[in-house]
Design a protein around this motif. Structure first.
Motif, PDB file in Angstrom:
ATOM      1  N   MET A   1     -91.470 -54.462   8.648  1.00 53.53           N
ATOM      2  CA  MET A   1     -90.340 -54.171   9.528  1.00 53.53           C
ATOM      3  C   MET A   1     -89.011 -54.364   8.808  1.00 53.53           C
ATOM      4  O   MET A   1     -88.004 -53.753   9.152  1.00 53.53           O
ATOM      5  CB  MET A   1     -90.430 -55.100  10.749  1.00 53.53           C
ATOM      6  N   ASN A   2     -89.020 -55.217   7.777  1.00 52.64           N
ATOM      7  CA  ASN A   2     -87.789 -55.568   7.069  1.00 52.64           C
ATOM      8  C   ASN A   2     -87.759 -54.837   5.724  1.00 52.64           C
ATOM      9  O   ASN A   2     -87.961 -55.428   4.672  1.00 52.64           O
ATOM     10  CB  ASN A   2     -87.750 -57.092   6.862  1.00 52.64           C
ATOM     11  N   VAL A   3     -87.511 -53.548   5.779  1.00 53.74           N
ATOM     12  CA  VAL A   3     -87.549 -52.705   4.583  1.00 53.74           C
ATOM     13  C   VAL A   3     -86.155 -52.595   3.980  1.00 53.74           C
ATOM     14  O   VAL A   3     -85.180 -52.266   4.677  1.00 53.74           O
ATOM     15  CB  VAL A   3     -88.100 -51.305   4.918  1.00 53.74           C
ATOM     16  N   VAL A   4     -86.046 -52.881   2.696  1.00 55.00           N
ATOM     17  CA  VAL A   4     -84.788 -52.784   1.957  1.00 55.00           C
ATOM     18  C   VAL A   4     -85.020 -51.884   0.751  1.00 55.00           C
ATOM     19  O   VAL A   4     -85.914 -52.140  -0.056  1.00 55.00           O
ATOM     20  CB  VAL A   4     -84.298 -54.182   1.500  1.00 55.00           C
TER      21      VAL A   4
ATOM     22  N   LEU B   1     -94.867 -47.375  18.513  1.00 59.04           N
ATOM     23  CA  LEU B   1     -94.772 -48.832  18.528  1.00 59.04           C
ATOM     24  C   LEU B   1     -93.454 -49.207  17.864  1.00 59.04           C
ATOM     25  O   LEU B   1     -93.116 -48.686  16.805  1.00 59.04           O
ATOM     26  CB  LEU B   1     -95.949 -49.460  17.777  1.00 59.04           C
ATOM     27  N   GLY B   2     -92.723 -50.109  18.486  1.00 57.84           N
ATOM     28  CA  GLY B   2     -91.447 -50.530  17.925  1.00 57.84           C
ATOM     29  C   GLY B   2     -90.284 -50.147  18.819  1.00 57.84           C
ATOM     30  O   GLY B   2     -90.201 -49.018  19.318  1.00 57.84           O
ATOM     31  N   TYR B   3     -89.395 -51.095  19.046  1.00 62.46           N
ATOM     32  CA  TYR B   3     -88.215 -50.894  19.876  1.00 62.46           C
ATOM     33  C   TYR B   3     -87.126 -50.259  19.012  1.00 62.46           C
ATOM     34  O   TYR B   3     -86.633 -50.873  18.061  1.00 62.46           O
ATOM     35  CB  TYR B   3     -87.773 -52.243  20.437  1.00 62.46           C
ATOM     36  N   SER B   4     -86.727 -49.040  19.346  1.00 59.48           N
ATOM     37  CA  SER B   4     -85.849 -48.257  18.477  1.00 59.48           C
ATOM     38  C   SER B   4     -84.508 -48.935  18.217  1.00 59.48           C
ATOM     39  O   SER B   4     -83.965 -48.837  17.112  1.00 59.48           O
ATOM     40  CB  SER B   4     -85.626 -46.868  19.086  1.00 59.48           C
ATOM     41  N   ARG B   5     -83.961 -49.640  19.199  1.00 60.27           N
ATOM     42  CA  ARG B   5     -82.658 -50.283  18.974  1.00 60.27           C
ATOM     43  C   ARG B   5     -82.750 -51.371  17.920  1.00 60.27           C
ATOM     44  O   ARG B   5     -81.797 -51.615  17.173  1.00 60.27           O
ATOM     45  CB  ARG B   5     -82.107 -50.882  20.273  1.00 60.27           C
ATOM     46  N   MET B   6     -83.905 -52.038  17.839  1.00 60.70           N
ATOM     47  CA  MET B   6     -84.078 -53.074  16.830  1.00 60.70           C
ATOM     48  C   MET B   6     -84.273 -52.464  15.437  1.00 60.70           C
ATOM     49  O   MET B   6     -83.931 -53.089  14.427  1.00 60.70           O
ATOM     50  CB  MET B   6     -85.308 -53.941  17.151  1.00 60.70           C
ATOM     51  N   LEU B   7     -84.821 -51.252  15.388  1.00 53.99           N
ATOM     52  CA  LEU B   7     -85.244 -50.673  14.110  1.00 53.99           C
ATOM     53  C   LEU B   7     -84.240 -49.696  13.512  1.00 53.99           C
ATOM     54  O   LEU B   7     -84.399 -49.283  12.362  1.00 53.99           O
ATOM     55  CB  LEU B   7     -86.598 -49.979  14.289  1.00 53.99           C
ATOM     56  N   THR B   8     -83.228 -49.314  14.263  1.00 57.39           N
ATOM     57  CA  THR B   8     -82.248 -48.386  13.710  1.00 57.39           C
ATOM     58  C   THR B   8     -81.532 -49.008  12.510  1.00 57.39           C
ATOM     59  O   THR B   8     -81.166 -50.185  12.542  1.00 57.39           O
ATOM     60  CB  THR B   8     -81.207 -47.958  14.760  1.00 57.39           C
TER      61      THR B   8
ATOM     62  N   GLU C   1     -81.084 -46.369  29.357  1.00 51.59           N
ATOM     63  CA  GLU C   1     -82.186 -45.536  28.877  1.00 51.59           C
ATOM     64  C   GLU C   1     -81.678 -44.366  28.036  1.00 51.59           C
ATOM     65  O   GLU C   1     -82.337 -43.942  27.077  1.00 51.59           O
ATOM     66  CB  GLU C   1     -83.041 -45.025  30.046  1.00 51.59           C
ATOM     67  N   ASP C   2     -80.475 -43.855  28.362  1.00 51.96           N
ATOM     68  CA  ASP C   2     -79.884 -42.776  27.562  1.00 51.96           C
ATOM     69  C   ASP C   2     -79.479 -43.290  26.185  1.00 51.96           C
ATOM     70  O   ASP C   2     -79.712 -42.634  25.166  1.00 51.96           O
ATOM     71  CB  ASP C   2     -78.656 -42.199  28.273  1.00 51.96           C
ATOM     72  N   ARG C   3     -78.884 -44.459  26.178  1.00 58.82           N
ATOM     73  CA  ARG C   3     -78.422 -45.014  24.900  1.00 58.82           C
ATOM     74  C   ARG C   3     -79.591 -45.357  23.986  1.00 58.82           C
ATOM     75  O   ARG C   3     -79.501 -45.182  22.775  1.00 58.82           O
ATOM     76  CB  ARG C   3     -77.541 -46.239  25.166  1.00 58.82           C
ATOM     77  N   VAL C   4     -80.690 -45.852  24.577  1.00 58.79           N
ATOM     78  CA  VAL C   4     -81.864 -46.169  23.753  1.00 58.79           C
ATOM     79  C   VAL C   4     -82.405 -44.905  23.089  1.00 58.79           C
ATOM     80  O   VAL C   4     -82.777 -44.907  21.912  1.00 58.79           O
ATOM     81  CB  VAL C   4     -82.956 -46.860  24.602  1.00 58.79           C
ATOM     82  N   ARG C   5     -82.434 -43.797  23.842  1.00 60.35           N
ATOM     83  CA  ARG C   5     -82.937 -42.540  23.277  1.00 60.35           C
ATOM     84  C   ARG C   5     -82.042 -42.022  22.155  1.00 60.35           C
ATOM     85  O   ARG C   5     -82.502 -41.330  21.243  1.00 60.35           O
ATOM     86  CB  ARG C   5     -83.058 -41.474  24.376  1.00 60.35           C
ATOM     87  N   ASN C   6     -80.751 -42.362  22.204  1.00 61.31           N
ATOM     88  CA  ASN C   6     -79.789 -41.824  21.242  1.00 61.31           C
ATOM     89  C   ASN C   6     -79.120 -42.935  20.431  1.00 61.31           C
ATOM     90  O   ASN C   6     -77.951 -42.837  20.047  1.00 61.31           O
ATOM     91  CB  ASN C   6     -78.717 -41.012  21.985  1.00 61.31           C
ATOM     92  N   ILE C   7     -79.900 -43.997  20.155  1.00 61.15           N
ATOM     93  CA  ILE C   7     -79.300 -45.197  19.582  1.00 61.15           C
ATOM     94  C   ILE C   7     -78.729 -44.970  18.186  1.00 61.15           C
ATOM     95  O   ILE C   7     -77.665 -45.498  17.849  1.00 61.15           O
ATOM     96  CB  ILE C   7     -80.332 -46.357  19.585  1.00 61.15           C
ATOM     97  N   ASP C   8     -79.380 -44.179  17.357  1.00 58.67           N
ATOM     98  CA  ASP C   8     -78.860 -43.936  16.010  1.00 58.67           C
ATOM     99  C   ASP C   8     -77.502 -43.252  16.067  1.00 58.67           C
ATOM    100  O   ASP C   8     -76.557 -43.628  15.353  1.00 58.67           O
ATOM    101  CB  ASP C   8     -79.835 -43.082  15.195  1.00 58.67           C
ATOM    102  N   GLU C   9     -77.404 -42.246  16.914  1.00 63.46           N
ATOM    103  CA  GLU C   9     -76.144 -41.507  17.039  1.00 63.46           C
ATOM    104  C   GLU C   9     -75.047 -42.402  17.608  1.00 63.46           C
ATOM    105  O   GLU C   9     -73.898 -42.383  17.146  1.00 63.46           O
ATOM    106  CB  GLU C   9     -76.360 -40.281  17.928  1.00 63.46           C
ATOM    107  N   LEU C  10     -75.408 -43.200  18.614  1.00 63.32           N
ATOM    108  CA  LEU C  10     -74.433 -44.078  19.248  1.00 63.32           C
ATOM    109  C   LEU C  10     -73.865 -45.096  18.260  1.00 63.32           C
ATOM    110  O   LEU C  10     -72.643 -45.240  18.127  1.00 63.32           O
ATOM    111  CB  LEU C  10     -75.094 -44.804  20.421  1.00 63.32           C
ATOM    112  N   TYR C  11     -74.750 -45.804  17.579  1.00 64.43           N
ATOM    113  CA  TYR C  11     -74.274 -46.815  16.633  1.00 64.43           C
ATOM    114  C   TYR C  11     -73.504 -46.174  15.477  1.00 64.43           C
ATOM    115  O   TYR C  11     -72.556 -46.746  14.940  1.00 64.43           O
ATOM    116  CB  TYR C  11     -75.453 -47.630  16.098  1.00 64.43           C
TER     117      TYR C  11
END
Length: 404
Positions: free
Chosen positions: A172-175, A244-251, A296-306
Motif C-alpha cells: 500500500m505504501n509504494v514509493v 478493494l481499497g478506499y480510494s481517498r486513502m490511496l490517491t 459520495e460524489d467526491r469519493v468517486r472523483n477524489i483524484d480530480e478534486l485533490y
C-alpha cells in the motif's frame, strides 16, 4: 520541560493490596508497549530475563535492544530507556531449579504474565499457560506472536518488517514504484496496544468470575484487521470484483500540500467544509459542481478534486494559509519534523517531554503517560532499570514473604 518527579505529587497512591502485579518476559517492542500502556498507573512490573550464563537468542535480543540508540551507559541505550520506565529487573536461569522456583513464586503473586516467545519455546521452558495457569488460576496469561496459536505457522518467526509485507501494508505504501515499509515499528507497537486493552478486558472478566485466562494476539491477523477496516471495500459484501481499497486513502494526491514556503496539512470532509474551502481557494463555483456536491460524489472523483486544490495552495505561505483556513474553520496544521516536535509549544504546554536524572545514564527525557485518569493519576515513578538491577531485592522480598 517538566521534571518527571513532579508527577508523584499529583498521583493518588495505591497501597500494595490494590496494585496490579505484572510479570514480563519480553525482549522486543511489544512488551514495553503493553506494560507502558498500564504501568504509569500504580502497578508493580517485574521484567524477568533469562541468565547471561546460558547463551540464548532471547538474551541476545535483550542485550541488542539495550544497545540501540545513543548509549550513555553500558546496557542503557536510548531505545531501551525510552520504553522501560516504572519497572524492576530480575535475571533468572530457568535451567536452574532455584531460579525456576523463583519464577513460580513470582507467578503465584502475579496478576498478569506477558511474553512474545514462540509457543514451542514457552512450552520447552515450562512456562506455557497450561503450566502457569495451574500454579495461579487467577493469572491472565498474555502473549503476542506472529500467527495464531492454532495455525500451522504458530512457530514461524515474524518481525515487524515481515508482517508489514505479509499484511499488505508495504504494498500500500509504494514509493517510486517500489513497496516500502512504514518508517515506524507499527506492527509491534499497535499489537502491544491491542494486547494491553485485551489484558484489561481479561482482568475485568476475572473480577466477575474470579478466574484468569489466556489472551493471545496474532500479529498477522491483527494487522490485516487494522489495515482492512477501510480497505475491505467491495469485499464487505463479498464482491472483491468491485475493488478493494478506499480510494481517498490511496490517491497520490493525499499528502501535505506544498505552499510557497513549505507544506501544510488540511482536510475538508463535510459538504459545508468543502464549500468553505472552495471559497478560501477562490473557487466558490466548485461548491455547486455535480462532481463534488456530496461525499459520495467526491469519493468517486477524489483524484480530480485533490488535484484542483493543489495549485492554489502553492500561491501563499504556510502561515498565510493557516490564518485563512482558521478563519474558514477548516482543520489544518503544519508539517512537523522530529526536531520541531521535540520543541513543539503545544506539547511543551502539556509537559509531554519530561526530564529524568538516571543514576547510570545521566539526564534522560521520557514521554508523559498517554492517558489521564481523574482519580488514579498516571506518573513516571521508577527509572528504567539496569539489566538484573533488582534481582537481589526481589529475591529478598520473596524470602520475607515465604518466611524461608
Amino acid at each position: 520541560m517538566r521534571s518527571a518527579d513532579d508527577d508523584r505529587s499529583a498521583a493518588v497512591a495505591l497501597d500494595a493490596a490494590h496494585r496490579l502485579a505484572f510479570l514480563q518476559m519480553e525482549f522486543n517492542v511489544k512488551g514495553p508497549v503493553i506494560a507502558g500502556d498500564t504501568i504509569h498507573v500504580e502497578c508493580e512490573v517485574i521484567e524477568a530475563r533469562r541468565s547471561k550464563n546460558r547463551p540464548n537468542r532471547g538474551l541476545v535480543r535483550t542485550r541488542n535492544m539495550r544497545k540501540v540508540g545513543p548509549v550513555p551507559s553500558e546496557g542503557m541505550g536510548g531505545f531501551f530507556l525510552n520504553m522501560n520506565c516504572n519497572k524492576r529487573s530480575i535475571v533468572l536461569d530457568l535451567k536452574k531449579s532455584a531460579d525456576r522456583a523463583t519464577l513460580m513464586s513470582l507467578v503465584m503473586t502475579a496478576d498478569v504474565f506477558v511474553h512474545s516467545m514462540r509457543p514451542s519455546a514457552a512450552e520447552r521452558l515450562g512456562i506455557s499457560y497450561q503450566e502457569l495457569g495451574k500454579e495461579n488460576p487467577r493469572l491472565v496469561y498474555a502473549s503476542a506472536g506472529g500467527y495464531r496459536n492454532d495455525s500451522s505457522r504458530r512457530d514461524w518467526p515474524a518481525f515487524d518488517d515481515v508482517i508489514q509485507a505479509a499484511s499488505g501494508i508495504a504494498a500500500m505504501n509504494v514509493v517510486d514504484g517500489m513497496p516500502r515499509y512504514f518508517p515506524t515499528i507499527i506492527c509491534d507497537k499497535l499489537c502491544g496496544y491491542i494486547l494491553a486493552s485485551s489484558i484489561g478486558v481479561a482482568l475485568f472478566a476475572r473480577e466477575r468470575t474470579g478466574v484468569g485466562q489466556e489472551v493471545h494476539v496474532a500479529v498477522m491477523d491483527a494487522m490485516v484487521g487494522f489495515n482492512m477496516i477501510e480497505h475491505l471495500w467491495g469485499g464487505v459484501i463479498d464482491r472483491p470484483d468491485l475493488g478493494l481499497g478506499y480510494s481517498r486513502m490511496l490517491t497520490p494526491h493525499r499528502r501535505p500540500y506544498k505552499t510557497s514556503d513549505g507544506y501544510i496539512s488540511l482536510l475538508a470532509v463535510t459538504d459545508d467544509q468543502w464549500s468553505r474551502l472552495f471559497a478560501a481557494i477562490e473557487r466558490p463555483e466548485l461548491a455547486k459542481d455535480p462532481r463534488f456536491l456530496h461525499l459520495e460524489d467526491r469519493v468517486r472523483n477524489i483524484d480530480e478534486l485533490y488535484g484542483i486544490v493543489v495549485e492554489p495552495i502553492k500561491t501563499r505561505t504556510t502561515a498565510e494559509w493557516q490564518e485563512q483556513l482558521n478563519i474558514a474553520d477548516i482543520p489544518n496544521g503544519p508539517v512537523n519534523d522530529f526536531q520541531s516536535i521535540f520543541t513543539n509549544g503545544d506539547l511543551a504546554e502539556g509537559h509531554f517531554f519530561r526530564r529524568l536524572d538516571h543514576p547510570a545514564a545521566g539526564r534522560t527525557v521520557s514521554m508523559a503517560p498517554l492517558a489521564s485518569f481523574s482519580r488514579t493519576a498516571a506518573s513516571l515513578h521508577r527509572k528504567p532499570p539496569r539489566l538484573g538491577e533488582h534481582t537481589e531485592e526481589i529475591l529478598n522480598e520473596l524470602t520475607t514473604q515465604t518466611g524461608a
